[in-house]
Design an enzyme around this catalytic site. Structure first.
Site, PDB file in Angstrom:
ATOM      1  N   ALA A 131       1.163  -5.280  -2.950  1.00 49.24           N
ATOM      2  CA  ALA A 131       1.270  -6.104  -3.515  1.00 49.24           C
ATOM      3  C   ALA A 131       0.798  -6.876  -4.334  1.00 49.24           C
ATOM      4  O   ALA A 131      -0.248  -6.068  -5.219  1.00 49.24           O
ATOM      5  CB  ALA A 131       0.012  -7.551  -2.436  1.00 49.24           C
ATOM      6  N   HIS A 168      -6.326  -0.799   4.348  1.00 49.80           N
ATOM      7  CA  HIS A 168      -4.874   1.196   3.115  1.00 49.80           C
ATOM      8  C   HIS A 168      -5.696   1.464   4.323  1.00 49.80           C
ATOM      9  O   HIS A 168      -6.841   2.099   4.236  1.00 49.80           O
ATOM     10  CB  HIS A 168      -5.613   0.519   2.238  1.00 49.80           C
ATOM     11  CG  HIS A 168      -5.187  -0.149   1.146  1.00 49.80           C
ATOM     12  ND1 HIS A 168      -3.972   0.492   0.514  1.00 49.80           N
ATOM     13  CD2 HIS A 168      -5.070  -1.144   0.639  1.00 49.80           C
ATOM     14  CE1 HIS A 168      -3.344  -0.675  -0.589  1.00 49.80           C
ATOM     15  NE2 HIS A 168      -4.382  -1.514  -0.372  1.00 49.80           N
ATOM     16  N   HIS A 216      -8.828 -11.611  -1.445  1.00 40.52           N
ATOM     17  CA  HIS A 216      -7.925 -11.003  -0.863  1.00 40.52           C
ATOM     18  C   HIS A 216      -7.518 -10.957   0.304  1.00 40.52           C
ATOM     19  O   HIS A 216      -6.455 -10.337   1.222  1.00 40.52           O
ATOM     20  CB  HIS A 216      -8.951  -9.778  -0.849  1.00 40.52           C
ATOM     21  CG  HIS A 216      -8.185  -8.164  -0.187  1.00 40.52           C
ATOM     22  ND1 HIS A 216      -6.930  -7.057  -0.975  1.00 40.52           N
ATOM     23  CD2 HIS A 216      -8.386  -7.513   1.040  1.00 40.52           C
ATOM     24  CE1 HIS A 216      -6.925  -5.834  -0.379  1.00 40.52           C
ATOM     25  NE2 HIS A 216      -7.479  -6.594   0.971  1.00 40.52           N
ATOM     26  N   MET A 273      -3.136  -4.174  -8.990  1.00 37.96           N
ATOM     27  CA  MET A 273      -3.637  -3.328  -9.547  1.00 37.96           C
ATOM     28  C   MET A 273      -3.387  -1.599  -8.540  1.00 37.96           C
ATOM     29  O   MET A 273      -4.737  -0.917  -9.065  1.00 37.96           O
ATOM     30  CB  MET A 273      -4.845  -3.691  -8.863  1.00 37.96           C
ATOM     31  CG  MET A 273      -5.830  -4.950  -9.580  1.00 37.96           C
ATOM     32  SD  MET A 273      -7.552  -5.580  -7.977  1.00 37.96           S
ATOM     33  CE  MET A 273      -7.202  -7.010  -8.620  1.00 37.96           C
ATOM     34  N   SER A 274      -2.229  -1.412  -9.008  1.00 34.19           N
ATOM     35  CA  SER A 274      -1.848  -0.257  -8.898  1.00 34.19           C
ATOM     36  C   SER A 274      -0.653   0.301  -9.195  1.00 34.19           C
ATOM     37  O   SER A 274      -0.280   0.239 -10.967  1.00 34.19           O
ATOM     38  CB  SER A 274      -1.912  -0.165  -7.317  1.00 34.19           C
ATOM     39  OG  SER A 274      -0.466  -0.909  -6.632  1.00 34.19           O
ATOM     40  N   TYR A 276     -10.070   1.547  -9.528  1.00 32.28           N
ATOM     41  CA  TYR A 276     -11.052   0.513  -9.139  1.00 32.28           C
ATOM     42  C   TYR A 276     -12.344   1.053  -8.866  1.00 32.28           C
ATOM     43  O   TYR A 276     -13.594   0.249  -8.379  1.00 32.28           O
ATOM     44  CB  TYR A 276     -10.634  -0.843  -9.056  1.00 32.28           C
ATOM     45  CG  TYR A 276     -10.325  -1.251  -7.510  1.00 32.28           C
ATOM     46  CD1 TYR A 276     -10.536  -1.045  -6.586  1.00 32.28           C
ATOM     47  CD2 TYR A 276      -8.472  -1.823  -8.380  1.00 32.28           C
ATOM     48  CE1 TYR A 276     -10.095  -2.079  -5.531  1.00 32.28           C
ATOM     49  CE2 TYR A 276      -7.942  -1.779  -6.780  1.00 32.28           C
ATOM     50  CZ  TYR A 276      -8.695  -2.061  -5.689  1.00 32.28           C
ATOM     51  OH  TYR A 276      -8.065  -2.021  -4.434  1.00 32.28           O
ATOM     52  N   GLU A 277     -12.015   1.913  -7.438  1.00 27.95           N
ATOM     53  CA  GLU A 277     -12.600   2.180  -6.381  1.00 27.95           C
ATOM     54  C   GLU A 277     -13.349   3.608  -7.128  1.00 27.95           C
ATOM     55  O   GLU A 277     -14.552   4.187  -6.415  1.00 27.95           O
ATOM     56  CB  GLU A 277     -11.910   3.332  -5.333  1.00 27.95           C
ATOM     57  CG  GLU A 277     -11.424   2.007  -4.406  1.00 27.95           C
ATOM     58  CD  GLU A 277     -10.595   2.495  -2.928  1.00 27.95           C
ATOM     59  OE1 GLU A 277     -11.533   2.165  -2.127  1.00 27.95           O
ATOM     60  OE2 GLU A 277      -9.599   2.341  -3.727  1.00 27.95           O
ATOM     61  N   HIS A 301      -7.341   3.354  -5.050  1.00 27.40           N
ATOM     62  CA  HIS A 301      -7.249   2.544  -6.157  1.00 27.40           C
ATOM     63  C   HIS A 301      -8.390   3.275  -7.436  1.00 27.40           C
ATOM     64  O   HIS A 301      -9.474   3.887  -7.369  1.00 27.40           O
ATOM     65  CB  HIS A 301      -7.296   1.621  -5.961  1.00 27.40           C
ATOM     66  CG  HIS A 301      -6.639   0.477  -5.443  1.00 27.40           C
ATOM     67  ND1 HIS A 301      -6.479   0.944  -3.694  1.00 27.40           N
ATOM     68  CD2 HIS A 301      -5.313   0.056  -5.656  1.00 27.40           C
ATOM     69  CE1 HIS A 301      -6.292   0.309  -3.205  1.00 27.40           C
ATOM     70  NE2 HIS A 301      -4.810  -0.607  -4.038  1.00 27.40           N
ATOM     71  N   SER A 347      -1.639  -3.123   0.056  1.00 28.91           N
ATOM     72  CA  SER A 347      -2.328  -3.570   0.908  1.00 28.91           C
ATOM     73  C   SER A 347      -1.588  -4.704   2.176  1.00 28.91           C
ATOM     74  O   SER A 347      -0.723  -5.215   1.540  1.00 28.91           O
ATOM     75  CB  SER A 347      -2.837  -4.695   0.441  1.00 28.91           C
ATOM     76  OG  SER A 347      -3.804  -4.097  -0.740  1.00 28.91           O
ATOM     77  N   ASN A 400       0.318 -13.861  -3.574  1.00 25.66           N
ATOM     78  CA  ASN A 400      -0.183 -15.150  -4.947  1.00 25.66           C
ATOM     79  C   ASN A 400       0.720 -15.695  -5.431  1.00 25.66           C
ATOM     80  O   ASN A 400       0.751 -14.391  -6.482  1.00 25.66           O
ATOM     81  CB  ASN A 400      -1.849 -14.698  -4.005  1.00 25.66           C
ATOM     82  CG  ASN A 400      -1.664 -13.860  -5.484  1.00 25.66           C
ATOM     83  OD1 ASN A 400      -2.391 -12.393  -5.176  1.00 25.66           O
ATOM     84  ND2 ASN A 400      -2.468 -13.830  -6.588  1.00 25.66           N
TER      85      ASN A 400
HETATM   86  N1  HPA Z   1      -3.962 -10.272  -9.410  1.00 24.71           N
HETATM   87  C1  HPA Z   1      -3.672  -8.635  -9.229  1.00 24.71           C
HETATM   88  N2  HPA Z   1      -3.613  -8.211  -7.955  1.00 24.71           N
HETATM   89  C2  HPA Z   1      -3.070  -8.500  -7.181  1.00 24.71           C
HETATM   90  C3  HPA Z   1      -2.960  -9.915  -7.424  1.00 24.71           C
HETATM   91  C4  HPA Z   1      -3.304 -10.828  -8.964  1.00 24.71           C
HETATM   92  O1  HPA Z   1      -3.013 -12.244  -8.708  1.00 24.71           O
HETATM   93  N3  HPA Z   1      -2.859 -10.290  -5.715  1.00 24.71           N
HETATM   94  C5  HPA Z   1      -2.633  -8.947  -5.379  1.00 24.71           C
HETATM   95  N4  HPA Z   1      -2.748  -8.127  -6.009  1.00 24.71           N
END
Ligand code: HPA
Length: 268
Positions: free
Chosen positions: A109, A57, A243, A207-208, A81-82, A79, A26, A231
């Site tokens: 990320a 992406h 996001h 998530m990856s 989740y897609e 991903h 990301s 974050n």
């Molecule tokens: N959680 C899950 N996936 C993420 C996060 C998060 O805080 N930040 C960036 N991808």
């Protein structure tokens, strides 16, 4: 002809044997634009390659030189989740191994869980926890690709971890180090889930990545993983998570991230 052979045949005339494969997560995709003599191959021109619909992406395979190495970089990833299956999201990584890449640099990320992590930090992944509930090695095993029962004792290459750490220090910043937990998503975690992850030994969450690392290790690649702490995880920072904030942070640390990657490529 198998799917990997079909995909390789479709791009073979545009790709030299890459030494290093890269997955740019990301907001980190622009690094591929810095490759020398770059050739851009949209995923749509690669048979069986899944597209990512996620903002940030791009969906290109970019092949070119950097630090004296031939690099093949995936600008964006698909991903779970897609709605893709585990062996579909890892098709690109397998293709790059099939093309001959011996090293994978995987980036993402991630949300910071450990208190030593701050927004904008880069973290080298020392180990991973696969909490997606699935595996990219499900189903009949193709012995041509790798073993049925894969050893994951040293999933991330110790020498590359030390190399990246010392290059960061030469460049004047501290590369953090920690365990990455990979979850299914697409919702960010609840604060209770983050407390659970901390108890489980996770330093960062995303998530990856975890399935790609399984596929890469299965095919014998050495792996370096770099997370951009975009974050603080839910309940650790102020929240709410978005996001947009993830993309803003990755854009802010992009130049540091890019010098680190280029330094590592040059020194590998
Ligand atoms: N959680 C899950 N996936 C993420 C996060 C998060 O805080 N930040 C960036 N991808």
């Amino acid at each position: 002809m198998g799917k990997l052979d079909q995909a390789r045949a479709a791009i073979a005339d545009r790709v030299e044997v890459p030494e290093v494969a890269m997955v740019l997560g990301s907001g980190l995709g622009p690094y591929a634009d810095s490759l020398e003599d770059a050739r851009v191959i949209p995923y749509s021109e690669i048979p069986h390659m899944p597209l990512s619909g996620v903002s940030g992406h791009a969906g290109n395979l970019v092949v070119g030189g950097r630090g004296g190495k031939q690099v093949a970089a995936m600008q964006g990833r698909a991903h779970l989740y897609e709605g893709h299956a585990a062996n579909v999201v890892t098709f690109g990584v397998r293709l790059l191994a099939w093309l001959g890449a011996k090293t994978l640099i995987v980036t993402n990320a991630a949300g910071g869980i450990d208190s030593a992590l701050q927004v904008g930090d880069l973290m080298v992944i020392s180990d991973q926890i696969n909490l997606t509930g699935t595996s990219s090695l499900l189903g009949p095993n193709d012995e041509q690709l790798g073993p049925r029962f894969l050893d994951m004792t040293a999933a991330f290459d110790a020498r590359l971890i030390e190399l990246a750490t010392s290059i960061a220090s030469d460049q004047g910043f501290e590369l953090k180090r920690g365990v990455y937990a990979g979850l299914l998503g697409p919702a960010y975690e609840t604060p209770a889930e983050i407390r659970m992850l901390r108890t489980l030994g996770a330093d960062a969450v995303g998530m990856s990545t975890v399935l790609e690392v399984l596929a890469a290790r299965h095919m014998g690649m050495q792996v370096l993983g770099i997370s951009c702490i975009s974050n603080l995880a839910a309940g650790i920072g102020e929240g709410p998570l978005s996001h947009e904030d993830v993309e803003t942070t990755t854009a802010r640390v992009r130049s540091r991230f890019e010098s680190l990657l280029s330094g590592v490529l040059g020194a590998m």
